[in-house]
Motif scaffolding. Structure first.
Motif, short mmCIF file in Angstrom:
data_model
loop_
_atom_site.label_atom_id
_atom_site.label_comp_id
_atom_site.label_asym_id
_atom_site.label_seq_id
_atom_site.Cartn_x
_atom_site.Cartn_y
_atom_site.Cartn_z
N LEU A 191 0.85 -1.20 0.00
CA LEU A 191 0.00 0.00 0.00
C LEU A 191 0.87 1.24 0.00
CD1 LEU A 191 -3.02 0.63 0.21
CD2 LEU A 191 -2.75 0.77 2.66
N GLY A 192 1.94 1.20 0.81
CA GLY A 192 2.86 2.33 0.86
C GLY A 192 3.48 2.59 -0.50
N ILE A 193 3.91 1.52 -1.18
CA ILE A 193 4.55 1.70 -2.48
C ILE A 193 3.57 2.33 -3.46
CG2 ILE A 193 5.53 0.48 -4.44
CD1 ILE A 193 6.71 -1.47 -2.43
N VAL A 194 2.33 1.80 -3.46
CA VAL A 194 1.35 2.32 -4.41
C VAL A 194 1.06 3.79 -4.11
CG1 VAL A 194 -1.05 2.20 -5.13
CG2 VAL A 194 0.29 0.13 -4.95
N TYR A 195 0.89 4.09 -2.83
CA TYR A 195 0.54 5.46 -2.48
C TYR A 195 1.71 6.40 -2.76
CZ TYR A 195 -1.19 9.36 0.22
OH TYR A 195 -1.61 10.60 0.60
N TYR A 196 2.92 5.92 -2.48
CA TYR A 196 4.12 6.70 -2.72
C TYR A 196 4.27 6.96 -4.22
CZ TYR A 196 9.14 7.65 -2.86
OH TYR A 196 10.36 8.20 -3.08
N ALA A 197 4.01 5.93 -5.03
CA ALA A 197 4.26 6.07 -6.46
C ALA A 197 3.17 6.86 -7.15
CB ALA A 197 4.40 4.69 -7.09
N THR A 198 1.93 6.56 -6.83
CA THR A 198 0.85 7.17 -7.60
C THR A 198 0.11 8.26 -6.84
OG1 THR A 198 -0.76 5.60 -6.80
CG2 THR A 198 0.43 4.99 -8.77
N GLY A 199 0.25 8.29 -5.54
CA GLY A 199 -0.48 9.27 -4.76
C GLY A 199 -1.96 8.96 -4.65
N THR A 200 -2.35 7.74 -5.01
CA THR A 200 -3.76 7.38 -4.90
C THR A 200 -3.84 5.91 -4.53
OG1 THR A 200 -5.84 7.22 -6.04
CG2 THR A 200 -3.88 6.88 -7.34
N ILE A 201 -5.00 5.50 -4.03
CA ILE A 201 -5.14 4.09 -3.68
C ILE A 201 -6.33 3.47 -4.38
CG2 ILE A 201 -3.98 4.13 -1.46
CD1 ILE A 201 -6.69 4.57 -0.19
#
Lengths: 100, 486, 484
Positions: free
Chosen positions: C173-183
């Motif tokens: 989740l952290g990687i996704v949020y870090y990379a895209t700024g959305t979940i």
């Protein structure tokens, strides 16, 4: 101002400490603490991302994660306490009824 | 079409019997037996009706039934018979009928399960011969494993468990490759329909691989020489009915599959591999024949003799001319009758003495004359004496093979001589020599044993003296199958 | 700006389960009757099976969406859950010392979690659903600790595995949020479709698959499964290996379609070695087992491996076949665990395979059913297990993974051996264990007969079921494309 990368490094460091604790410590209580360290490391990550991107989602995720971490810790402690009362064991390698 | 549904009737009629047996209380074994017998009898009569209605001048599939089964993958519930399969249907139902008769007194425990398994076997066997959809064929092919696994494993002899697991894993392993080949065929041409797949062309590489995939499944079932080791074990340890089904139908499935699928679908690869298979067949004939001379167990000897006889069948099939293939199909039917009858005969004395060792017996000719006479007829038919059915089949096969490859025939003909040697030696040891353990006083043949052996004798002489009607059935279809092969 | 719709109608079923669970916990202390909780949950589930057909499709905020896919999967899961309830009733009657109310209440909470998982539209809701699903299970596995102290050990092992899964998931989740700024699934999918951030999200997907593979017990995260299965009460084992895995597989497919659809080929490549190793290890370790539950645990590992093989090609039809596989496996599980519950009523020792010797003499009906289920697990026609495997192999060959298909076929021959061995023991060995012949409780008999019927029916005529599953997926996919 502290650069963002420092937070990421802190997160990774804490996460690795937690992971090593999960994989190598034998005491169940320490195991639970290691899980908490892992969770908290990631909470720092979310909070810092939110802080730097001015996006509120990260803070919300942190609140959810705190609640979930508390729930997990509660369940884990319950099980460990019950295990200690019934079997008188707290070390992971002593608990070996099931094999194979 | 007036005959629409006849094939489905033959195929699914035993389900009625199965249902009736399931609701019968297991404390009444006689009722169960009678139900099974009547079911098998009616099924047999239906299949005779099929023979009667069959038009043997027509090379196409008859009595065709085609209903969508699995739409998503274009698979049909597709039944039909032609000259190749039509004779096997009555043979299967007849074998089931006789198996029910021969086990009347010899199966005493788990009677209900036994007859359920037998009827289920009947469905699966007939299904294999009737289905023209490759997926349906595979389903029946594999479904046959379940009852056979149980029949050998539950009611078999002392080493039954080892044998049955070996049997199951061997055949399962073989057919897995056929499944892969079937899936590949489907993805190439988008159909499981056998009639549509004929005449498709492949790149040589692919065709050879597909051929090998199918061949492995059939070779394990037949069994061809390097894959034969499951057969002596399974035959030896199976109960009488199990051995009869194995010898009578199950190993015919391999030969049937070769004629039905390998030759028409992969003609180029067939030509490419024909030589190899001919060599393997001759090895099987001679090796298994020699192995027979070593055996001291009655059933094991007959099992090895089936390997040898099936070697003739593959020899006939891959001689790739009408005479050879006609002979091979006829020989499969003959072998089903003769070897089935021999296993029944062994079962008769095994029930009385509980021994299969050849040395244990002796001098039965004087104490058990009727039995000795019947056994003599089967022995002679197995050797292939003129006048019996074995002669016709072997003669046609050798003639066909002679046109293909003369050297092979010389070796194969030695197989005939070896066959005569081991069968006659067996007969001499069991029926004439002085018994080791005193004179036997065996109870006479029971009604069920007589009833199951006499039809076999009649068929042996019928095919032996007047084979033309049987050959007529297959002639046109065989020449159609060979039309693709250059 | 997206307007948020607070459509409680679409959340009704989940709230219903939550309230039923809370209600059971609240009144449990004051009711002496042992069976009220079962009947309450029985009617609640029957009611919701009807109710779910009338739930309107729609969103509850952006996080939660009822659509055709989630409703259909939920319906199938409700059917499975209904049978788990019936099995639980039969099983719990053997253990009068337990507190029945809690058992059903916790089952409801877990089902609530499953439903949240299936309807989630973003990765956080998905995670919360997964945790809601798992936390009650930690207790449910340990329910029997009064009778078997060791079951605590199984629960703890599952807890540790689950917590590890949670940690990995949050990392993802952290990687996704870090990379895209959305979940949100859709946003992630949009970024990927524009060709952005592929490497980061692929790294995330690795952690995501690891997290879910702990729930699915894929290699190398399969260690907990046999212990937890053996420790838990039998209906819970059926719940774990049937329902939970079905739901997690469904949600994996959902995420692959909705969020990761541009990367599905790459993810498929990651899944190939995982699934092949899973099948191999599950099949090989199953050979040595002497305990029936452990045998089925390893077989469950192997079967999920086969189901995952349907995902490797990234073809939507393959996803449907995976779901079909899991559906068949769900009913095979219910049937086989139902039989075990019956056997345990006769004699606890029957869970050890050597003790099963010769039970076909006295228990012919149950042996016949077990025979059918074991052949279905081995994948022999005409049972559903064969059809399920057949479609998976069909898919593999179709998408040119011929080598993978051949390897899986070969391993499936090894995989057939353990079941054949059990059948051998039941039908061909001489029995020695004394037992009495218990009656067939009506619910157990009902679920066994239905499971057998479904296993044979799907083996002979799987078309309607397959059509249904494919349709859910295809409607789902077309819906997605319209939105993009």
């Amino acid at each position: 101002m502290i650069p963002f990368e420092y937070y990421v490094l802190l997160t990774l460091l804490l996460f690795c400490i937690g992971l090593i604790g999960v994989l190598f410590r034998r005491n169940l209580i320490i195991l639970l603490v290691s899980f908490e360290i892992m969770m908290n490391a990631l909470m720092i990550l979310f909070a810092s991302i939110s802080h730097y991107t001015k996006d509120v989602q990260g803070y919300i995720i942190v609140f959810f994660l705190i609640a979930l971490a508390a729930a997990e810790a509660g369940v884990g402690l319950t099980l460990v306490v019950l295990l200690y009362r019934k079997l008188r064991k707290v070390y992971a390698d002593e608990i070996n009824y099931f094999r194979g | 079409m007036a005959d629409f549904g006849l094939l489905s009737a033959i195929l699914w009629f035993p389900l009625l019997g199965i249902a009736a047996i399931i609701i019968t209380n297991r404390s009444r074994p006689d009722t169960i037996k009678v139900i099974a017998l009547i079911t098998a009898l009616i099924d047999f009569i239906l299949s005779i009706l099929l023979l009667y209605r069959f038009d043997f001048t027509n090379a196409n599939f008859q009595f065709v039934e085609k209903i969508p089964w699995l739409d998503v993958i274009n698979s049909f519930y597709f039944l039909g018979v032609d000259g190749i399969s039509v004779l096997f249907v009555p043979l299967s139902t007849l074998v089931t009928l006789l198996c029910i008769l021969i086990s009347w007194y010899s199966i005493e425990e788990k009677v209900k399960e036994f007859y359920l398994a037998l009827l289920f076997t009947n469905i699966a066997m007939v299904g294999v011969f009737l289905s023209l959809d490759l997926l349906l064929f595979y389903v029946f092919w594999e479904a046959l494993l379940i009852p056979m696994y149980l029949i050998i494993g539950i009611w078999g002899g002392p080493r039954r468990i080892y044998s049955t697991i070996k049997f199951f894993l061997y055949t399962f392993f073989g057919s897995i490759f056929m499944l892969a080949a079937i899936i590949y065929l489907f993805l190439q041409f988008g159909t499981f329909d056998y009639t549509l797949l004929i005449g498709k062309t492949f790149t040589p590489q692919v065709e050879k691989l597909l051929f090998l995939g199918f061949l492995l499944a059939f070779a394990v079932k037949v069994p061809m020489w390097p894959f034969h080791t499951w057969l002596p074990d399974a035959h030896t340890e199976a109960p009488t009915a199990g051995s009869v089904i194995l010898a009578g139908i199950l190993i015919k499935l391999g030969g049937y599959g070769m004629v039905r699928f390998l030759l028409p679908l992969f003609p180029q690869a067939t030509l490419f591999f024909a030589k190899l298979i001919l060599v393997l067949s001759v090895i099987a004939i001679i090796y298994a024949g020699l192995a027979c001379l070593w055996q001291d167990d009655l059933k094991r000897l007959i099992a090895y003799s089936s390997v040898s006889h099936m070697g003739f069948v593959t020899l006939g099939i891959f001689s790739l001319n009408p005479i050879g293939i006609n002979g091979a199909i006829l020989q499969m039917i003959n072998h089903g009758i003769v070897t089935g009858a021999l296993f029944m005969c062994v079962g008769v004395i095994y029930d009385r003495t509980h021994s299969r060792a050849i040395n244990y017996y002796g001098g039965l000719a004087t104490t058990f004359p009727l039995y000795a006479a019947l056994f003599m007829i089967f022995t002679l038919a197995s050797i292939g004496l003129p006048g019996t059915n074995g002669f016709v089949g072997e003669f046609l096969i050798l003639q066909g093979a002679f046109m293909k490859d003369k050297a092979m025939v010389i070796f194969a003909a030695t197989g005939v001589i070896i066959g005569a040697a081991y069968m006659l030696w067996l007969y001499q040891r069991v029926f004439f020599e002085k018994p080791v353990s005193g004179v036997f006083n065996l109870p006479p043949l029971r009604w069920n044993e007589l009833l199951s052996l006499i039809p076999m004798v009649l068929l042996i002489f019928l095919i032996g003296l007047y084979p033309n009607p049987f050959l007529d059935f297959m002639k046109t279809s065989v020449s159609k199958i060979l039309a693709n092969i250059p | 700006m997206v307007t948020l719709s607070l459509n409680f109608g679409s959340l009704a079923l989940e709230l219903f389960f939550l309230l039923s669970g809370i209600f059971i916990f609240m009144i449990d202390r004051f009711i002496k009757s042992k069976s009220y909780a079962f009947w309450l949950s029985f009617w609640v589930i029957l009611g919701s099976m009807v109710f779910i057909l009338f739930i309107p499709f729609g969103d509850f905020t952006r996080a939660f969406r009822i659509d055709f896919f989630s409703s259909s999967i939920k319906f199938l899961l409700l059917i499975g859950f209904f049978f788990v309830l019936l099995l639980s009733d039969t099983h719990l009657n053997n253990f009068p010392g337990l507190n029945f109310g809690e058992f059903y209440g916790l089952l409801f909470f877990s089902l609530f979690g499953i439903f949240v998982v299936l309807s989630s539209q973003d990765f956080l809701t998905l995670f919360i659903g997964l945790e809601l699903m798992s936390i009650p299970l930690y207790f449910l596995i340990a329910t029997q600790y009064v009778y078997r102290k060791e079951s605590l050990e199984g629960a703890l092992k599952y807890f540790i595995a689950g917590a590890l899964s949670g940690g990995l998931y949050i990392l993802f989740l952290g990687i996704v949020y870090y990379a895209t700024g959305t979940i949100y699934f859709e946003e992630v999918s949009k970024r990927l479709a524009q060709g952005l951030l592929k490497k980061e999200l692929l790294l995330g997907a690795v952690f995501f698959i690891s997290a879910l593979s702990i729930k699915l017990s894929l290699v190398p995260f399969h260690m907990w499964a046999p212990d937890a299965y053996e420790a838990s009460p039998l209906p819970i084992t059926a719940f774990l290996s049937g329902l939970i895995k079905f739901a997690v597989m469904a949600v994996l497919i959902k995420v692959l379609i909705l969020a990761y659809s541009p990367l599905k080929i790459e993810i498929g490549k990651i899944l190939i070695p995982i699934s092949l190793l899973t099948i191999l290890i599950g099949s090989l370790l199953a050979i040595r087992q002497d305990n029936l539950v452990r045998l089925l645990a390893y077989s469950s590992i192997a079967h999920v491996g086969y189901a995952v093989l349907g995902l490797v090609s990234g073809d939507f039809a393959g996803y449907g076949f995976s779901l079909f596989y899991m559906f068949v496996y769900l009913f095979t599980t219910i049937g086989s665990f139902g039989i075990m519950i019956y056997l345990v009523r006769a004699n606890r020792g029957f869970l050890e395979i050597p003790n099963l010797a010769g039970i076909c003499q006295n228990l012919p009906f149950i042996s016949l059913l077990l025979l059918i289920f074991l052949f279905s697990l081995a994948g022999v026609p005409p049972t559903a297990g064969f059809m399920a495997k057949f479609y998976i192999f069909l898919m593999l060959v179709k998408s040119q993974y011929i080598g993978v298909a051949i390897l899986a076929l070969l391993v499936s021959v090894i995989g057939a051996y353990p079941y054949i061995r059990v059948i051998k023991v039941i039908y061909m060995d001489k029995g020695h264990l004394g037992y009495y012949k218990p009656t067939y409780p009506i619910f157990l008999a009902f679920s066994l007969i239905v499971a057998t019927f479904i296993v044979i029916l799907l083996g002979i005529y799987p078309r309607p079921m397959l059509d249904f599953i494919q349709r859910t997926l295809f409607l789902y996919i077309s819906l997605q494309f319209l939105q993009l």
